[in-house]
Design a protein around this motif. Structure first.
Motif, PDB file in Angstrom:
ATOM      1  N   SER A   1     -21.269 101.333  31.449  1.00 34.02           N
ATOM      2  CA  SER A   1     -19.983 100.625  31.940  1.00 34.02           C
ATOM      3  C   SER A   1     -19.860 100.310  33.473  1.00 34.02           C
ATOM      4  O   SER A   1     -19.381  99.266  33.915  1.00 34.02           O
ATOM      5  CB  SER A   1     -18.536 101.476  31.528  1.00 34.02           C
ATOM      6  OG  SER A   1     -18.383 101.220  30.176  1.00 34.02           O
TER       7      SER A   1
ATOM      8  N   TYR B   1     -12.608  88.076  32.584  1.00 37.39           N
ATOM      9  CA  TYR B   1     -13.328  88.968  33.396  1.00 37.39           C
ATOM     10  C   TYR B   1     -12.457  90.377  33.548  1.00 37.39           C
ATOM     11  O   TYR B   1     -12.987  91.591  33.486  1.00 37.39           O
ATOM     12  CB  TYR B   1     -13.799  88.344  34.854  1.00 37.39           C
ATOM     13  CG  TYR B   1     -14.962  87.610  34.778  1.00 37.39           C
ATOM     14  CD1 TYR B   1     -16.095  87.842  34.102  1.00 37.39           C
ATOM     15  CD2 TYR B   1     -14.786  86.181  35.278  1.00 37.39           C
ATOM     16  CE1 TYR B   1     -17.175  87.041  33.942  1.00 37.39           C
ATOM     17  CE2 TYR B   1     -15.840  85.278  35.037  1.00 37.39           C
ATOM     18  CZ  TYR B   1     -16.793  85.686  34.444  1.00 37.39           C
ATOM     19  OH  TYR B   1     -17.844  84.906  34.715  1.00 37.39           O
TER      20      TYR B   1
ATOM     21  N   TRP C   1     -22.033  97.279  34.038  1.00 34.50           N
ATOM     22  CA  TRP C   1     -21.226  96.197  33.562  1.00 34.50           C
ATOM     23  C   TRP C   1     -20.150  95.650  34.552  1.00 34.50           C
ATOM     24  O   TRP C   1     -19.968  94.453  35.142  1.00 34.50           O
ATOM     25  CB  TRP C   1     -20.550  96.297  32.172  1.00 34.50           C
ATOM     26  CG  TRP C   1     -21.162  95.853  31.047  1.00 34.50           C
ATOM     27  CD1 TRP C   1     -22.058  96.588  30.281  1.00 34.50           C
ATOM     28  CD2 TRP C   1     -21.497  94.805  30.618  1.00 34.50           C
ATOM     29  NE1 TRP C   1     -22.755  95.745  29.404  1.00 34.50           N
ATOM     30  CE2 TRP C   1     -22.336  94.521  29.450  1.00 34.50           C
ATOM     31  CE3 TRP C   1     -21.009  93.357  31.121  1.00 34.50           C
ATOM     32  CZ2 TRP C   1     -22.644  93.245  28.767  1.00 34.50           C
ATOM     33  CZ3 TRP C   1     -21.047  92.182  30.445  1.00 34.50           C
ATOM     34  CH2 TRP C   1     -22.243  92.159  29.415  1.00 34.50           C
ATOM     35  N   VAL C   2     -19.319  96.683  35.051  1.00 33.53           N
ATOM     36  CA  VAL C   2     -18.296  96.436  36.112  1.00 33.53           C
ATOM     37  C   VAL C   2     -19.034  95.975  37.402  1.00 33.53           C
ATOM     38  O   VAL C   2     -18.315  94.824  37.937  1.00 33.53           O
ATOM     39  CB  VAL C   2     -17.381  97.582  36.502  1.00 33.53           C
ATOM     40  CG1 VAL C   2     -16.524  97.360  37.632  1.00 33.53           C
ATOM     41  CG2 VAL C   2     -16.622  97.983  35.098  1.00 33.53           C
ATOM     42  N   SER C   3     -19.855  96.445  37.830  1.00 26.58           N
ATOM     43  CA  SER C   3     -20.703  95.964  39.115  1.00 26.58           C
ATOM     44  C   SER C   3     -21.185  94.506  39.026  1.00 26.58           C
ATOM     45  O   SER C   3     -20.785  93.695  39.694  1.00 26.58           O
ATOM     46  CB  SER C   3     -21.913  96.748  39.307  1.00 26.58           C
ATOM     47  OG  SER C   3     -21.333  98.080  39.840  1.00 26.58           O
TER      48      SER C   3
ATOM     49  N   CYS D   1     -19.845  97.121  44.855  1.00 26.70           N
ATOM     50  CA  CYS D   1     -18.580  97.719  44.763  1.00 26.70           C
ATOM     51  C   CYS D   1     -17.606  97.612  46.393  1.00 26.70           C
ATOM     52  O   CYS D   1     -16.754  97.241  46.487  1.00 26.70           O
ATOM     53  CB  CYS D   1     -18.506  98.776  44.374  1.00 26.70           C
ATOM     54  SG  CYS D   1     -18.884  99.246  42.434  1.00 26.70           S
TER      55      CYS D   1
ATOM     56  N   HIS E   1     -14.133  98.245  30.444  1.00 23.80           N
ATOM     57  CA  HIS E   1     -15.345  99.289  31.115  1.00 23.80           C
ATOM     58  C   HIS E   1     -14.767 100.406  31.786  1.00 23.80           C
ATOM     59  O   HIS E   1     -15.369 101.543  32.075  1.00 23.80           O
ATOM     60  CB  HIS E   1     -16.302  98.389  31.570  1.00 23.80           C
ATOM     61  CG  HIS E   1     -17.186  97.581  30.661  1.00 23.80           C
ATOM     62  ND1 HIS E   1     -18.206  98.256  29.945  1.00 23.80           N
ATOM     63  CD2 HIS E   1     -17.230  96.274  30.443  1.00 23.80           C
ATOM     64  CE1 HIS E   1     -18.570  97.359  29.169  1.00 23.80           C
ATOM     65  NE2 HIS E   1     -18.107  96.024  29.552  1.00 23.80           N
ATOM     66  N   THR E   2     -13.661 100.174  32.445  1.00 22.33           N
ATOM     67  CA  THR E   2     -13.053 101.361  33.343  1.00 22.33           C
ATOM     68  C   THR E   2     -12.397 102.453  32.421  1.00 22.33           C
ATOM     69  O   THR E   2     -12.523 103.446  32.661  1.00 22.33           O
ATOM     70  CB  THR E   2     -12.059 100.569  34.305  1.00 22.33           C
ATOM     71  OG1 THR E   2     -12.584  99.541  35.279  1.00 22.33           O
ATOM     72  CG2 THR E   2     -11.486 101.789  34.940  1.00 22.33           C
TER      73      THR E   2
ATOM     74  N   TYR F   1     -10.463  99.574  39.521  1.00 17.16           N
ATOM     75  CA  TYR F   1     -11.754  99.462  38.779  1.00 17.16           C
ATOM     76  C   TYR F   1     -12.997  99.611  39.661  1.00 17.16           C
ATOM     77  O   TYR F   1     -13.861 100.437  39.238  1.00 17.16           O
ATOM     78  CB  TYR F   1     -11.726  97.979  38.221  1.00 17.16           C
ATOM     79  CG  TYR F   1     -10.493  97.614  37.228  1.00 17.16           C
ATOM     80  CD1 TYR F   1      -9.890  98.391  36.553  1.00 17.16           C
ATOM     81  CD2 TYR F   1     -10.276  96.086  37.015  1.00 17.16           C
ATOM     82  CE1 TYR F   1      -8.928  97.980  35.604  1.00 17.16           C
ATOM     83  CE2 TYR F   1      -9.277  95.827  36.166  1.00 17.16           C
ATOM     84  CZ  TYR F   1      -8.592  96.722  35.486  1.00 17.16           C
ATOM     85  OH  TYR F   1      -7.704  96.205  34.920  1.00 17.16           O
TER      86      TYR F   1
ATOM     87  N   VAL G   1     -15.622 102.868  39.396  1.00 12.35           N
ATOM     88  CA  VAL G   1     -16.997 102.533  39.252  1.00 12.35           C
ATOM     89  C   VAL G   1     -17.826 103.214  40.445  1.00 12.35           C
ATOM     90  O   VAL G   1     -19.021 103.634  40.139  1.00 12.35           O
ATOM     91  CB  VAL G   1     -17.230 100.940  39.062  1.00 12.35           C
ATOM     92  CG1 VAL G   1     -18.794 100.533  39.264  1.00 12.35           C
ATOM     93  CG2 VAL G   1     -16.612 100.691  37.526  1.00 12.35           C
TER      94      VAL G   1
ATOM     95  N   HIS H   1     -12.455  92.599  30.632  1.00 17.47           N
ATOM     96  CA  HIS H   1     -13.587  93.118  30.500  1.00 17.47           C
ATOM     97  C   HIS H   1     -13.827  94.491  31.536  1.00 17.47           C
ATOM     98  O   HIS H   1     -14.369  95.753  31.316  1.00 17.47           O
ATOM     99  CB  HIS H   1     -14.878  92.454  30.495  1.00 17.47           C
ATOM    100  CG  HIS H   1     -15.249  91.572  29.259  1.00 17.47           C
ATOM    101  ND1 HIS H   1     -15.992  91.905  28.374  1.00 17.47           N
ATOM    102  CD2 HIS H   1     -14.545  90.525  28.930  1.00 17.47           C
ATOM    103  CE1 HIS H   1     -15.934  90.991  27.376  1.00 17.47           C
ATOM    104  NE2 HIS H   1     -14.947  90.281  27.634  1.00 17.47           N
ATOM    105  N   LEU H   2     -13.209  94.288  32.743  1.00 21.14           N
ATOM    106  CA  LEU H   2     -13.153  95.279  33.710  1.00 21.14           C
ATOM    107  C   LEU H   2     -12.558  96.445  33.295  1.00 21.14           C
ATOM    108  O   LEU H   2     -12.702  97.557  33.396  1.00 21.14           O
ATOM    109  CB  LEU H   2     -12.663  94.537  35.066  1.00 21.14           C
ATOM    110  CG  LEU H   2     -13.264  93.671  36.020  1.00 21.14           C
ATOM    111  CD1 LEU H   2     -12.734  92.974  36.927  1.00 21.14           C
ATOM    112  CD2 LEU H   2     -14.698  94.574  36.365  1.00 21.14           C
TER     113      LEU H   2
END
Length: 166
Positions: A87, A42, A90-92, A144, A49-50, A114, A118, A45-46
């Motif tokens: 992105s 995870y 995705w992060v959320s 967030c 996308h950041t 991150y 976001v 991926h964070l």
């Protein structure tokens, strides 16, 4: 000079996308929480996308402030806005899944960055003239902020981030 910046951003974008698409299957995640991954996946991926948001956000802000597209190509504005929004979404989602699966109390400090990065995209989208974009942005912004609140247990800096968002 501005063209050099666009060339550099485009090349960086293509390298990031290539990296992401070429991840081995065991490093990929599902957008749902039905098949949770381990925490470090995870976090990968964070980070991705950041990085994507940080690459496109300067252009996102210029577009929102009414600065014209300087390269004259139709669709460039949509690409920057779309990359940031996608992105950020995705992060959320990852934060929501991570929180439900593990808890934010032991997440590494980088997650504070991150979530805050976001949140700036979602915060900008709360002023959108598109009601649907606005509604989704508010929901994701809440994700967030709730994540940052839970991170306060381990990382006091998340409190300052929450205050800056509010």
């Amino acid at each position: 000079m501005k063209q050099d910046i666009y060339v550099h951003v485009t090349q960086s974008y293509l390298r990031l996308v290539s990296f992401y698409r070429n991840l081995p299957p065991f490093l990929k995640i599902s957008p749902s929480s039905s098949q949770p991954s381990v925490p470090h996946i995870y976090l990968l991926h964070l980070q991705y996308h950041t990085a994507m948001i940080l690459l496109h956000r300067p252009f996102f802000q210029m577009i929102r402030q009414g600065v014209p597209d300087t390269d004259g190509k139709a669709g460039t504005e949509a690409m920057h806005v779309g990359a940031c929004r996608s992105s950020a979404e995705w992060v959320s989602n990852i934060l929501r899944i991570y929180k439900a699966t593990y808890t934010m109390r032991h997440i590494p400090i980088s997650a504070v960055h991150y979530a805050t990065t976001v949140a700036t995209i979602h915060l900008a989208d709360t002023t959108s003239s598109d009601a649907e974009v606005q509604k989704k942005a508010i929901q994701r912004l809440q994700t967030c902020v709730l994540s940052l609140r839970e991170m306060r247990t381990a990382w006091a800096s998340s409190t300052r981030c929450i205050l800056s968002i509010q």
